[in-house]
Write a protein that holds these residues in place. Sequence first.
Motif, PDB file in Angstrom:
ATOM      1  N   THR A 152      34.276  75.729  48.777  1.00 39.89           N
ATOM      2  CA  THR A 152      33.197  75.556  47.807  1.00 39.89           C
ATOM      3  C   THR A 152      31.860  75.911  48.445  1.00 39.89           C
ATOM      4  OG1 THR A 152      34.436  73.757  46.766  1.00 39.89           O
ATOM      5  CG2 THR A 152      32.115  73.930  46.210  1.00 39.89           C
ATOM      6  N   VAL A 153      31.058  76.691  47.717  1.00 45.66           N
ATOM      7  CA  VAL A 153      29.707  77.045  48.142  1.00 45.66           C
ATOM      8  C   VAL A 153      28.727  76.170  47.365  1.00 45.66           C
ATOM      9  CG1 VAL A 153      27.948  78.863  48.251  1.00 45.66           C
ATOM     10  CG2 VAL A 153      30.365  79.435  48.639  1.00 45.66           C
ATOM     11  N   PHE A 154      27.809  75.530  48.096  1.00 48.03           N
ATOM     12  CA  PHE A 154      26.753  74.706  47.507  1.00 48.03           C
ATOM     13  C   PHE A 154      25.396  75.314  47.846  1.00 48.03           C
ATOM     14  CE2 PHE A 154      30.189  71.706  48.044  1.00 48.03           C
ATOM     15  CZ  PHE A 154      30.043  70.759  47.031  1.00 48.03           C
ATOM     16  N   VAL A 155      24.458  75.218  46.901  1.00 42.72           N
ATOM     17  CA  VAL A 155      23.055  75.499  47.195  1.00 42.72           C
ATOM     18  C   VAL A 155      22.342  74.160  47.224  1.00 42.72           C
ATOM     19  CG1 VAL A 155      22.997  77.843  46.280  1.00 42.72           C
ATOM     20  CG2 VAL A 155      22.494  75.928  44.764  1.00 42.72           C
ATOM     21  N   HIS A 156      21.372  74.022  48.133  1.00 42.81           N
ATOM     22  CA  HIS A 156      20.595  72.796  48.258  1.00 42.81           C
ATOM     23  C   HIS A 156      19.167  73.066  47.806  1.00 42.81           C
ATOM     24  CE1 HIS A 156      23.411  70.604  51.104  1.00 42.81           C
ATOM     25  NE2 HIS A 156      23.907  71.824  51.078  1.00 42.81           N
ATOM     26  N   VAL A 157      18.622  72.090  47.121  1.00 44.17           N
ATOM     27  CA  VAL A 157      17.255  72.182  46.621  1.00 44.17           C
ATOM     28  C   VAL A 157      16.599  70.804  46.719  1.00 44.17           C
ATOM     29  CG1 VAL A 157      17.792  74.085  45.039  1.00 44.17           C
ATOM     30  CG2 VAL A 157      17.984  71.715  44.234  1.00 44.17           C
ATOM     31  N   LYS A 158      15.294  70.761  46.529  1.00 45.75           N
ATOM     32  CA  LYS A 158      14.597  69.479  46.402  1.00 45.75           C
ATOM     33  C   LYS A 158      14.955  68.890  45.039  1.00 45.75           C
ATOM     34  CE  LYS A 158      10.652  71.321  48.891  1.00 45.75           C
ATOM     35  NZ  LYS A 158       9.280  71.780  48.740  1.00 45.75           N
ATOM     36  N   HIS A 159      15.059  67.582  44.960  1.00 44.33           N
ATOM     37  CA  HIS A 159      15.392  66.951  43.684  1.00 44.33           C
ATOM     38  C   HIS A 159      14.375  67.307  42.601  1.00 44.33           C
ATOM     39  CE1 HIS A 159      16.186  63.756  40.723  1.00 44.33           C
ATOM     40  NE2 HIS A 159      17.435  63.963  41.113  1.00 44.33           N
ATOM     41  N   ALA A 160      13.110  67.365  42.975  1.00 41.28           N
ATOM     42  CA  ALA A 160      12.055  67.697  42.014  1.00 41.28           C
ATOM     43  C   ALA A 160      12.135  69.151  41.545  1.00 41.28           C
ATOM     44  CB  ALA A 160      10.684  67.425  42.628  1.00 41.28           C
ATOM     45  N   GLU A 161      12.919  69.953  42.225  1.00 42.79           N
ATOM     46  CA  GLU A 161      13.087  71.368  41.858  1.00 42.79           C
ATOM     47  C   GLU A 161      14.539  71.667  41.510  1.00 42.79           C
ATOM     48  OE1 GLU A 161      11.515  73.699  45.101  1.00 42.79           O
ATOM     49  OE2 GLU A 161       9.462  73.020  44.724  1.00 42.79           O
ATOM     50  N   ALA A 162      15.185  70.746  40.817  1.00 39.28           N
ATOM     51  CA  ALA A 162      16.608  70.875  40.499  1.00 39.28           C
ATOM     52  C   ALA A 162      16.928  72.163  39.741  1.00 39.28           C
ATOM     53  CB  ALA A 162      17.079  69.659  39.698  1.00 39.28           C
ATOM     54  N   GLU A 163      15.986  72.653  38.943  1.00 33.89           N
ATOM     55  CA  GLU A 163      16.242  73.879  38.167  1.00 33.89           C
ATOM     56  C   GLU A 163      16.376  75.111  39.060  1.00 33.89           C
ATOM     57  OE1 GLU A 163      11.879  72.820  38.153  1.00 33.89           O
ATOM     58  OE2 GLU A 163      13.695  71.746  37.615  1.00 33.89           O
ATOM     59  N   ARG A 164      16.018  74.979  40.352  1.00 28.86           N
ATOM     60  CA  ARG A 164      16.181  76.104  41.261  1.00 28.86           C
ATOM     61  C   ARG A 164      17.665  76.396  41.521  1.00 28.86           C
ATOM     62  NH1 ARG A 164      12.445  78.408  44.560  1.00 28.86           N
ATOM     63  NH2 ARG A 164      11.121  76.546  44.658  1.00 28.86           N
ATOM     64  N   ALA A 165      18.537  75.374  41.496  1.00 27.91           N
ATOM     65  CA  ALA A 165      19.965  75.580  41.793  1.00 27.91           C
ATOM     66  C   ALA A 165      20.626  76.529  40.791  1.00 27.91           C
ATOM     67  CB  ALA A 165      20.692  74.246  41.879  1.00 27.91           C
ATOM     68  N   PRO A 166      20.514  76.297  39.469  1.00 28.56           N
ATOM     69  CA  PRO A 166      21.119  77.269  38.543  1.00 28.56           C
ATOM     70  C   PRO A 166      20.459  78.643  38.624  1.00 28.56           C
ATOM     71  CG  PRO A 166      20.255  75.351  37.329  1.00 28.56           C
ATOM     72  CD  PRO A 166      20.027  75.113  38.781  1.00 28.56           C
ATOM     73  N   TRP A 167      19.153  78.657  38.928  1.00 26.23           N
ATOM     74  CA  TRP A 167      18.467  79.931  39.083  1.00 26.23           C
ATOM     75  C   TRP A 167      19.054  80.702  40.268  1.00 26.23           C
ATOM     76  CZ3 TRP A 167      15.541  82.205  42.938  1.00 26.23           C
ATOM     77  CH2 TRP A 167      14.841  83.367  42.576  1.00 26.23           C
ATOM     78  N   LEU A 168      19.257  80.007  41.408  1.00 29.69           N
ATOM     79  CA  LEU A 168      19.856  80.666  42.577  1.00 29.69           C
ATOM     80  C   LEU A 168      21.256  81.170  42.261  1.00 29.69           C
ATOM     81  CD1 LEU A 168      18.642  78.199  45.320  1.00 29.69           C
ATOM     82  CD2 LEU A 168      18.089  80.652  45.222  1.00 29.69           C
ATOM     83  N   ALA A 169      22.046  80.350  41.584  1.00 28.99           N
ATOM     84  CA  ALA A 169      23.403  80.775  41.214  1.00 28.99           C
ATOM     85  C   ALA A 169      23.347  82.060  40.394  1.00 28.99           C
ATOM     86  CB  ALA A 169      24.109  79.660  40.449  1.00 28.99           C
ATOM     87  N   ALA A 170      22.441  82.117  39.430  1.00 24.76           N
ATOM     88  CA  ALA A 170      22.328  83.310  38.583  1.00 24.76           C
ATOM     89  C   ALA A 170      21.929  84.539  39.389  1.00 24.76           C
ATOM     90  CB  ALA A 170      21.315  83.057  37.468  1.00 24.76           C
ATOM     91  N   GLN A 171      21.139  84.358  40.465  1.00 20.33           N
ATOM     92  CA  GLN A 171      20.710  85.491  41.287  1.00 20.33           C
ATOM     93  C   GLN A 171      21.884  86.166  41.987  1.00 20.33           C
ATOM     94  OE1 GLN A 171      17.402  86.365  40.806  1.00 20.33           O
ATOM     95  NE2 GLN A 171      17.779  84.624  39.448  1.00 20.33           N
ATOM     96  N   VAL A 172      22.992  85.444  42.166  1.00 14.67           N
ATOM     97  CA  VAL A 172      24.175  86.025  42.811  1.00 14.67           C
ATOM     98  C   VAL A 172      25.332  86.149  41.811  1.00 14.67           C
ATOM     99  CG1 VAL A 172      23.513  85.320  45.142  1.00 14.67           C
ATOM    100  CG2 VAL A 172      24.910  83.769  43.747  1.00 14.67           C
TER     101      VAL A 172
END
Length: 185
Positions: A152-172
Amino acid sequence: MSNSYAQPIMRTSDLAAAMRIVQQLLDLADTTELEVDFEVRISSAPTLTALMGLLPDTDWWAEGDRDGSSGTGDDPAMHLPVRLQSWAMPPAPVDLLLKSTRNAPAVVRWDFSGWPEAPEVGLGAGGSRGAFVTLCVNSRDLDLEEPAADHTVFVHVKHAEAERAPWLAAQVGLQVIGDLVMAPH
């Protein structure tokens, strides 16, 4: 120090495919300062021998309520199963470490300078806190408590920037496949 929050974006039995996604994420990131943390749960002598050959001075400790650790000078082979952990390594030995884990559950975490701007979700560049990619090998979770036949691949983000995780996933070319969870240190 505050924890990052991790969200899974890929689960596959193909380790090479998982590593390609990790590399694509690293290509997005500011990796001017890049290091790797590695942890593995070892139950077999051959896996222990292979990994201790690559990381002879690394920390280890007996699992559970049993005694035995590198801190007391014990022989890890006499204390299986053990956890082995190495921090702040250069990224070069990752492929060799992953080959040497065999079927043991392991975690590799890439720690870097920051994520890029994500203007589509209103975020500027992220700093080093919360900027990680983790690959869980033969495990479904960051704590190595759920052994699995896949990775499993995980991306880590700040809790206050949770929307960055789906954005990063979409970039790949992916999407999040699970909940955002607090990551261990």
